[in-house]
Design a protein around this motif. Structure first.
Motif, PDB file in Angstrom:
ATOM      1  N   ARG A  45       6.492   8.232  -6.763  1.00  0.00           N
ATOM      2  CA  ARG A  45       7.159   8.125  -8.283  1.00  0.00           C
ATOM      3  C   ARG A  45       8.563   8.307  -7.877  1.00  0.00           C
ATOM      4  O   ARG A  45       9.547   8.464  -8.821  1.00  0.00           O
TER       5      ARG A  45
ATOM      6  N   ILE B 198      -1.763   0.203  -3.896  1.00  0.00           N
ATOM      7  CA  ILE B 198      -1.399  -0.350  -5.193  1.00  0.00           C
ATOM      8  C   ILE B 198      -0.907   0.745  -6.105  1.00  0.00           C
ATOM      9  O   ILE B 198       0.006   0.678  -6.954  1.00  0.00           O
ATOM     10  N   ASN B 199      -1.905   1.685  -6.271  1.00  0.00           N
ATOM     11  CA  ASN B 199      -1.694   2.865  -7.178  1.00  0.00           C
ATOM     12  C   ASN B 199      -0.407   3.616  -6.882  1.00  0.00           C
ATOM     13  O   ASN B 199       0.143   3.773  -7.846  1.00  0.00           O
TER      14      ASN B 199
ATOM     15  N   ALA C  25       2.766   1.988  -7.996  1.00  0.00           N
ATOM     16  CA  ALA C  25       2.917   1.984  -9.352  1.00  0.00           C
ATOM     17  C   ALA C  25       2.822   3.495  -9.842  1.00  0.00           C
ATOM     18  O   ALA C  25       3.030   3.308 -11.047  1.00  0.00           O
TER      19      ALA C  25
ATOM     20  N   ARG D 239       0.702   5.694  -9.895  1.00  0.00           N
ATOM     21  CA  ARG D 239      -0.429   6.015 -10.225  1.00  0.00           C
ATOM     22  C   ARG D 239      -1.214   7.046  -9.446  1.00  0.00           C
ATOM     23  O   ARG D 239      -0.958   6.939  -8.111  1.00  0.00           O
TER      24      ARG D 239
END
Length: 268
Positions: A28, A100-101, A104, A106
């Motif tokens: 993040r 991908i997570n 993003a 996640r």
């Protein structure tokens, strides 16, 4: 088959230290130029590359008679896959499964490490940094997490089972239609991360996972962990899993009942 002594706890410490030093600080906090695409829909982040470098270096230093092969290395040099056919034990790494997570923001991502000797997976580790969960297995020695030996308890019926079904190619968001349309499972939902799927099966949170492909850094560790915990895993055609086969779909399940039902549906 060549054998070697494995200090599983030492490997787990190396994985966790890499997560704390390289992976979690980037979670993040990625900048735009920290993410690129190896291929359309296939992102790689600076945490993937730095994580593989640190993890590989620490493992090679700790176990000097081994070699290292990571997903990012193979993406740069496809010939590196030949390390699987060499005479030295090979560490097979996926520093971030579920990129991908991760990119993003996640939390469903994990780190995967497998040790392969003469084409056979003799040990595997999956670590989820956010959930702070590590599951591991040594061939013939069971699957473990937090000092507890894992034993998968099959669901009482197909109607109570949950799992994932990844389609061919990059159709990873929506599960394979035959499994959804059959309506025999409680839920079929893809978490977009094989590492998390394998952990959830081993811990009894979910009951099956069918993959779209069989790259060794995605599946060698997870297959061993599920099998050592008492579950079943093979290619969709029922042939035994092999890290040297990359063109098959891998099926892991908590029980023969789930595996048979899935094979029946996807073979129609």
């Amino acid at each position: 088959m060549m054998t070697m002594d494995i200090d599983s706890e030492r490997v787990e410490r190396i994985i966790r230290s890499t997560a704390e030093a390289v992976i979690l600080p980037r979670f993040r906090t990625l900048k735009a130029d920290d993410v690129r695409e190896k291929a359309p829909g296939d992102p790689v982040t600076i945490a993937d590359t730095e994580g593989e470098e640190m993890l590989g270096s620490l493992l090679a230093d700790a176990f000097p008679d081994t070699v290292v092969m990571g997903e990012e290395l193979v993406s740069r040099d496809e010939s590196a896959i030949a390390l699987l056919h060499g005479t030295r034990p090979v560490w097979v790494l996926d520093p971030i499964d579920g990129t991908i997570n991760f990119a993003a923001g996640r939390s469903a991502f994990g780190m995967i490490v497998a040790l392969i000797v003469d084409g056979v997976t003799i040990a595997g580790w999956i670590h989820e940094p956010v959930r702070n969960i590590t599951v591991s297995a040594v061939c013939g020695g069971g699957a473990w997490s937090k000092g507890r030996r894992l034993t998968i308890q099959p669901a009482p019926s197909l109607a109570t089972m949950t799992g994932a079904a990844y389609g061919h190619g990059w159709r990873c968001t929506e599960p394979d239609p035959p499994l959804v349309e059959a309506g025999i499972f409680r839920e079929v939902r893809n978490q977009m991360c094989g590492a998390v799927e394998y952990v959830d099966i081993a811990l009894g949170f979910r009951h099956f996972m069918i993959s779209s492909r069989s790259l060794p850094w995605d599946h060698a560790a997870g297959v061993l962990i599920v099998q050592e915990a008492g579950g079943v895993a093979s290619f969709l055609d029922r042939s035994p899993y092999s890290c040297n086969r990359q063109d098959g779909r891998v099926l892991a399940a908590a029980s023969d009942e789930a595996s048979d039902a899935i094979i029946g549906l996807l073979s129609l």
